[in-house]
Design an enzyme around this catalytic site. Structure first.
Site, PDB file in Angstrom:
ATOM      1  N   ASP A   1      -3.424  10.741  12.884  1.00  0.00           N
ATOM      2  CA  ASP A   1      -3.997  10.242  11.497  1.00  0.00           C
ATOM      3  C   ASP A   1      -5.381   9.047  10.884  1.00  0.00           C
ATOM      4  OD1 ASP A   1      -4.653  10.369   8.154  1.00  0.00           O
ATOM      5  OD2 ASP A   1      -2.370   9.949   8.286  1.00  0.00           O
TER       6      ASP A   1
ATOM      7  N   GLY B   1       1.003  -1.265  -0.262  1.00  0.00           N
ATOM      8  CA  GLY B   1       0.209  -0.327   0.086  1.00  0.00           C
ATOM      9  C   GLY B   1       0.999   1.230   0.242  1.00  0.00           C
ATOM     10  N   GLU B   2      -0.270   2.463  -0.326  1.00  0.00           N
ATOM     11  CA  GLU B   2       0.951   3.641  -0.280  1.00  0.00           C
ATOM     12  C   GLU B   2      -0.528   4.427   0.358  1.00  0.00           C
ATOM     13  OE1 GLU B   2       2.511   5.025  -4.043  1.00  0.00           O
ATOM     14  OE2 GLU B   2       2.697   2.959  -4.142  1.00  0.00           O
TER      15      GLU B   2
ATOM     16  N   LYS C   1       8.517  -0.174   5.919  1.00  0.00           N
ATOM     17  CA  LYS C   1       8.203   1.351   5.003  1.00  0.00           C
ATOM     18  C   LYS C   1       9.343   2.471   4.098  1.00  0.00           C
ATOM     19  CE  LYS C   1       4.468   4.427   5.910  1.00  0.00           C
ATOM     20  NZ  LYS C   1       3.506   5.278   7.441  1.00  0.00           N
TER      21      LYS C   1
ATOM     22  N   LYS D   1       5.587   4.279   1.581  1.00  0.00           N
ATOM     23  CA  LYS D   1       5.141   2.733   0.736  1.00  0.00           C
ATOM     24  C   LYS D   1       5.500   2.155   0.894  1.00  0.00           C
ATOM     25  CE  LYS D   1       6.916   1.539  -3.977  1.00  0.00           C
ATOM     26  NZ  LYS D   1       7.632   1.294  -4.876  1.00  0.00           N
TER      27      LYS D   1
ATOM     28  N   HIS E   1       0.661   9.158   1.880  1.00  0.00           N
ATOM     29  CA  HIS E   1       1.441  10.484   0.791  1.00  0.00           C
ATOM     30  C   HIS E   1       2.680  10.433   1.075  1.00  0.00           C
ATOM     31  CE1 HIS E   1      -2.365  13.143  -0.238  1.00  0.00           C
ATOM     32  NE2 HIS E   1      -2.581  12.594   1.046  1.00  0.00           N
TER      33      HIS E   1
END
Ligand code: ADP
Ligand code: MG
Length: 313
Positions: A162, A44-45, A70, A50, A47
């Site tokens: 977040d 997944g990615e 990551k 990655k 902002h």
């Protein structure tokens, strides 16, 4: 624990200490060597980052262990300070509902380039929920686990900033963990919020009203984001009902202004995301309390844990 110990009467030679130190570093389980990392697939990615699945296979027999790695999308000096912080924060957290740190991979010259964590095979809630038709009680169990992880994080005086379904990872059908500490900030003792100046990449539809208006992030603004995450869980992360889509729907009359300006107006008028269809009345009340305009009226995670305990029965 990694350390060299010697008896007081023992006087080891410099060469001996050096040799043992090198051996110790070689065995350090938190140091991952790039040459043994074999890429499997991209997970997944977001902002800035990655995340890729790798097999760490020093024996080169294909049996190694699966790890999630990551790295920053593009390395520039401005974010590299935040990158080290993200790693340091994750390293300091130990909780069953928080993704586990495993180590780092450094480039020659000692620069930390990759963060190694445990691999959660079922991906994020956003990948997992739409594919299943989880019963309500199961959703509430996940919500409670998120509260447990958040309560721990807050006990260490960190605000996550977040919290969203895309940042909650699924270990198996009965365990979720909070991930992505890329925006996490420490709130010093005696202070109640952290003020940020930020670019346009912020997850505004998960933000509390005071975050949008004054860039003030606090434990209670995480509770607001939890309310949005709970909304996502109860809609089973259905894309057509996603928070951005729902808010844009509500915003469509007001045009020509900046999204954030309209969003603030809308929230100030008391408008909120709709309560997902099959949610019990108590859940609706709870969600709305998480979205109180006054931060002091929002519950904390400790009381949310107790609420979910009752609601799940
Ligand atoms: P960003 O900071 O760029 O948002 P995240 O840490 O949120 O990066 O990771 C991006 C995505 O990668 C997540 O939404 C999730 O789908 C996947 N992912 C992240 N960490 C893991 C992990 N440990 N195991 C499995 N998938 C992961
Ligand atoms: Mg993320």
């Amino acid at each position: 624990n990694m350390c060299l110990t010697y008896e007081p009467e023992e006087r080891p030679s410099f060469r001996k200490v050096l040799r043992e130190l090198i051996e110790l570093m070689r065995k350090d389980p938190t140091v991952f060597h790039k040459r043994y990392l074999k890429q499997v697939r991209i997970l997944g990615e977001g902002h800035f980052g990655k995340v890729t699945l790798y097999l760490y296979d020093p024996a080169n027999d294909g049996k190694g262990e699966q790890v999630a790695v990551k790295s920053l999308k593009q390395e520039n000096d401005k974010i590299s300070d935040g990158w080290i912080k993200e790693i340091e924060i994750l390293k300091s957290l130990y909780h069953s509902n928080i993704v586990k740190y495993k180590g780092c991979c450094t480039e020659l010259g000692g620069q930390v380039v990759q963060l190694i964590m445990e691999y959660l095979p079922l991906g994020s809630l956003k990948d997992y929920l739409p594919k299943r038709n989880l019963p309500k009680s199961h959703c509430l169990m996940f919500a409670q686990q998120i509260c447990q992880g958040m309560n721990y994080l807050h006990s260490k005086r960190y605000v996550h900033r977040d919290l969203a379904a895309r940042n909650v990872l699924v270990e198996n059908d009965s365990l979720v963990k909070i991930g992505d500490f890329g925006l996490t900030k420490y709130i010093p003792e005696g202070e109640i919020y952290y003020r940020v100046r930020e670019d346009g990449d912020s997850p505004v539809f998960w933000y509390a009203i005071e975050c949008l208006k004054e860039s003030k992030f606090s434990f209670s603004s995480d509770v607001w984001s939890f309310g949005v995450t709970l909304y996502e869980i109860l809609t089973r992360c259905d894309r057509r009902q996603s928070p951005p889509d729902k808010f844009f729907e509500m915003m469509k009359e007001a045009q020509g202004q900046m999204t954030v300006v309209i969003l603030i107006k809308l929230l100030e008028q008391g408008l909120r995301l709709p309560c997902p269809k099959d949610s019990p009345h108590e859940v609706k009340i709870l969600m709305e309390r998480c979205w109180s305009a006054d931060p002091s009226e929002r519950p904390d995670f400790e009381s949310l844990i107790k609420k979910f305990q009752i609601l799940r029965q």
